[in-house]
Design an enzyme around this catalytic site. Structure first.
Site, mmCIF file in Angstrom:
data_model
loop_
_atom_site.group_PDB
_atom_site.id
_atom_site.type_symbol
_atom_site.label_atom_id
_atom_site.label_comp_id
_atom_site.label_asym_id
_atom_site.label_seq_id
_atom_site.Cartn_x
_atom_site.Cartn_y
_atom_site.Cartn_z
ATOM 1 N N GLY A 239 -59.611 -34.736 83.765
ATOM 2 C CA GLY A 239 -59.418 -33.882 84.933
ATOM 3 C C GLY A 239 -60.495 -34.096 85.971
ATOM 4 O O GLY A 239 -60.212 -34.313 87.125
ATOM 5 N N GLY A 467 -60.200 -34.069 77.101
ATOM 6 C CA GLY A 467 -60.471 -35.451 76.716
ATOM 7 C C GLY A 467 -61.920 -35.645 76.320
ATOM 8 O O GLY A 467 -62.341 -36.734 75.936
ATOM 9 N N ASN A 627 -71.847 -33.530 69.188
ATOM 10 C CA ASN A 627 -71.248 -34.742 68.607
ATOM 11 C C ASN A 627 -71.781 -35.945 69.394
ATOM 12 O O ASN A 627 -71.226 -36.307 70.432
ATOM 13 C CB ASN A 627 -69.720 -34.677 68.683
ATOM 14 N N GLU A 701 -71.117 -33.602 82.891
ATOM 15 C CA GLU A 701 -71.342 -33.959 84.290
ATOM 16 C C GLU A 701 -72.684 -34.614 84.572
ATOM 17 O O GLU A 701 -72.811 -35.428 85.491
ATOM 18 C CB GLU A 701 -71.176 -32.696 85.153
HETATM 19 MO MO1 MOS Z 1 -65.803 -30.061 86.571
HETATM 20 S S1 MOS Z 1 -65.878 -30.680 88.560
HETATM 21 O O1 MOS Z 1 -66.274 -28.431 86.680
HETATM 22 O O2 MOS Z 1 -64.213 -30.254 86.130
#
Ligand code: MOS
Length: 735
Positions: A239, A467, A627, A701
């Protein structure tokens, strides 16, 4: 809170429990669901970016084989908008409903939805829909083309940066820009909508990062009780932020299902996925730095503008990480927003901060040059060992360890700092580095765990696995606390009928879900112990607290009895535990962030004008990686995305009329295997028990932050060209 200090499953490399299903095609992604009597929707997009839809000619399309209905502005139910509240869980990506008015705000905006018996028939008919527009030629073409500043939507300041800047010995002042980027999830957006029981119940399968948000928004839009709306998303082909909140194709599809009385599935083609489901908006940032001769930072000014659409106000806050990045007394950030004739942007992996860190970390590199300092030394010189923004201690910050360890593994000390001095054959070698950081947050979460008579366990939570490996870390958690092997633990996720789970966003899922699953597991074990100490049971007469849990059995003194055996004696099919967890008061005492360092080697071959990233060495501090197998995978993926951001990716809009030029995978350039360098990722292991009992902060992120500036800094070292605009193109290096 009991700290899990020496875990045997959590923190250990664990192959994904859903890996085999994905590999063999058994995993049901949204597109794999088929409903009896299902129709297919195919949206029709506006071919202009700014104007009015005057007329639709539908006769030809209606006469095409298999066409059942065509939805558009004059043939669509009156619906409500979603309140669009993050707090109330009904946020949507685009507030405007599909076909709501006849204005065209951006190229690609839906003007109709063709519904037909087959996908091919719907698509063929969609291409026969003719539109007549009144085109207006004053389209707002985009920030980078217009150079406009926009309105201020946020600011921060401490100290007196203006005075500090004016009186400083060394200053740096430069402007950086980043082109709009597309998320390009492997799996495009898909919706399957089914109404049941005479429109009393709505079931929607959607590829989404937030089943509960979509459920709540659909309930508001279609004026339904939330209990009668169900959203399901078992598997998601990634996503990156553009599946956080619902887009108009889903609303149109649900409406189509109600209008036709049949289930409808809409699969967005790649072009519409790129035009209509968000992007990282372009940004323009001015950074001003001031320092003493010895490198002490005296002032940081960070002024940013990001784009939004004309119908929504999405703010990509570039300056978010800046106030806490360095030990500097005088800091000011300002965020501006400029509305343009582009589709509505949305969060994209490390939204805002990844852009801001590009500008800041390039500027720090430029300042180091002016000071004749090693950029690594300059960063350590201004190390923030407490959070200067909130004036609080960090829960755990190992950025210095990251910087030093990655530098060591990379061989930074061997760098010849002169421009273009390092060569091998025809190639000039450049070294660059940058810091990485991303906030660590937690949300509320509920979970249920069942211990079953067949010896298996079930863990259930409504959050979804986009994912990143959520199925596996949930199983690891249950395994850790019960001693039952991961393979015997079923995990159910991605349904609004399950206990309320969080959005898969902000790298918050792991830290949010695991404590709730742990609480539910303990509750289930308590339920089992109650049974076990009851009359006629294996441990009759024992105290609950005297029972230990080990390898799927309860133990007291010499006595040992498996979970299933205990249930069998009482003819129980299962016992069940509930758990919930939420952040507590820790945020008032500590600041929580993750950190990292990236070192990059680029190679520039001037003879054939080839620039490539040859090597990336990263150290990442996210507390404990639950993990490490999946965690490393996240960082490697983020590095790949960062190479795209640094060198390749750019959504292009025609400056004359704001039409999107390259909304397809042929013209939108992304890294492919041939672009991939040697990647060396180190995950530090400093569990952050102030954050949760597992010490885990989340990893989705952070890996992306800092890659693009490390590349840009390396490119400067190789070529002497300071490129402040992403992506760094060959053309820019030839100038
Ligand atoms: Mo992330 S930009 O919070 O899916």
């Amino acid at each position: 809170m009991s700290e899990i200090n020496d875990p045997t499953v959590v923190g250990h490399r664990t192959p994904r429990i859903d890996g085999e299903d994905k590999l063999t095609g058994r995993a049901t992604y949204t597109v794999d669901w088929h409903a009896t009597g299902m129709l297919y929707g195919y949206p029709v997009s506006a071919t202009i970016a700014h104007g009015t839809l005057e007329a639709l000619e539908l006769d030809e399309a209606r006469a095409m084989p298999g066409v059942v209905d065509i939805l558009h502005h004059r043939h669509f139910p009156r619906l409500h908008r979603s309140p669009n509240s993050m707090k109330h869980g009904d946020q949507v990506s685009e507030v405007r409903l599909p076909f709501e008015d006849e204005r065209i705000y951006y190229h690609g905006q839906y003007i109709a939805l063709v519904v037909a018996e087959t996908f091919e028939q719907a698509r063929a008919a969609a291409f026969c829909v003719r539109a007549r527009y009144r085109h207006e030629d004053d389209a707002k073409p985009g920030l980078l083309a217009s150079g406009a500043e926009g309105e201020t939507v946020g600011h921060y300041s401490r100290g007196d940066p203006d005075t500090a800047f004016a009186s400083a010995e060394v200053t740096h002042d430069a402007t950086y820009s980043i082109a709009a980027e597309s998320h390009v999830p492997l799996e495009p957006h898909v919706t399957l909508a089914q109404w049941r029981d005479g429109e009393q119940r709505l079931i929607v399968h959607e590829s989404t990062q937030g089943v509960f948000y979509e459920r709540n928004a659909l309930a508001r839009i279609f004026d339904m009780p939330v209990e009668r709306v169900e959203v399901i998303s078992h598997y998601i082909g990634s996503g990156f932020g553009n599946k956080l909140f619902m887009w108009p194709h889903a609303v149109a599809t649900v409406a189509a299902a109600r209008m036709t009385g049949r289930p409808v599935k809409t699969v967005l083609p790649r072009q519409q996925d790129m035009m209509n489901t968000g992007h990282r908006p372009a940004s323009c940032q001015r950074i001003r730095l001031a320092a003493e001769r010895d490198g002490q930072l005296m002032a940081i000014h960070h002024d940013s503008t990001s784009e939004t659409s004309l119908i929504d106000r999405h703010v990509d806050g570039c300056g978010g990480a800046t106030p806490s990045a360095y030990d500097c007394a005088n800091v000011a950030t300002r965020q501006r927003l400029l509305a343009v004739n582009h589709g509505t942007p949305c969060p994209m992996r490390a939204p805002g901060e990844v852009s801001g860190i590009f500008a800041l970390e390039c500027a720090i590199d430029e300042l180091a040059l002016k000071l004749d300092m090693d950029p690594l030394a300059l960063r350590l010189r201004n190390y923030a060992d407490h959070d200067p923004q909130r004036d609080l201690p960090w829960s755990s910050k190992q950025l210095d360890v990251c910087l030093k360890s990655a530098a060591e593994r990379f061989g930074w000390a061997a760098r010849d700092s002169r421009i273009g001095a390092m060569r091998e054959g025809d190639e000039i070698i450049g070294y660059g580095m940058a810091s990485a950081t991303w906030f660590a947050g937690r949300q509320h979460c509920e979970a249920r765990v069942e211990i079953r008579a067949d010896g298996s366990l079930l863990a259930a939570c409504g959050t979804q696995d986009i994912g990143t490996g959520t199925y596996t870390i949930v199983a690891q958690t249950v395994a850790e606390l019960t001693g039952v092997p991961v393979a015997s633990i079923d995990v159910r996720l991605g349904e609004t009928s399950l206990p309320a789970g969080p959005l898969s966003g902000g790298s918050m899922t792991t830290a949010t879900v695991l404590p709730a699953v742990a609480a539910a597991t303990r509750d289930a074990l308590d339920a089992l112990k109650e049974v076990a100490i009851g009359p006629g049971s294996h441990f009759a007469g024992y105290k609950r607290a005297s029972l230990e849990v080990k390898e799927g059995a309860l133990i007291a003194e010499e006595k040992r009895c498996g979970f299933a055996e205990i249930l069998a004696r009482h003819r129980l099919g299962s016992v069940s535990g509930q758990g919930s967890a939420a952040p507590g008061g820790e945020r008032r005492e500590y600041s929580f962030r993750s950190f990292g360092a990236h070192f990059v080697e680029v190679r520039w071959d001037p003879g054939i004008s080839r620039l490539r990233v040859a090597r990336v060495v990263s150290s990442i501090d996210v507390g404990r990686a639950v993990n490490p197998l999946a965690a490393r995978n996240q960082v490697e993926g983020a590095i790949t995305m960062g190479i795209g951001m640094g060198l390749l990716e750019r959504l292009e809009y025609d400056p004359r009329d704001a039409r999107m030029i390259n909304a397809n995978l042929a013209d939108y350039r992304m890294p492919v295997h041939a672009d991939m360098p040697e990647v060396d990722v180190e995950l530090l292991d400093y569990p952050d028990f102030r954050f949760n009992e597992f010490g885990a902060r989340g990893i989705g992120e952070i890996g992306l932050t800092g890659i693009a500036p490390a590349i840009a800094n390396a490119v400067y070292h190789a070529t002497g060209k300071r490129i402040r605009d992403l992506p760094i193109t060959i053309e820019a290096l030839l100038d």
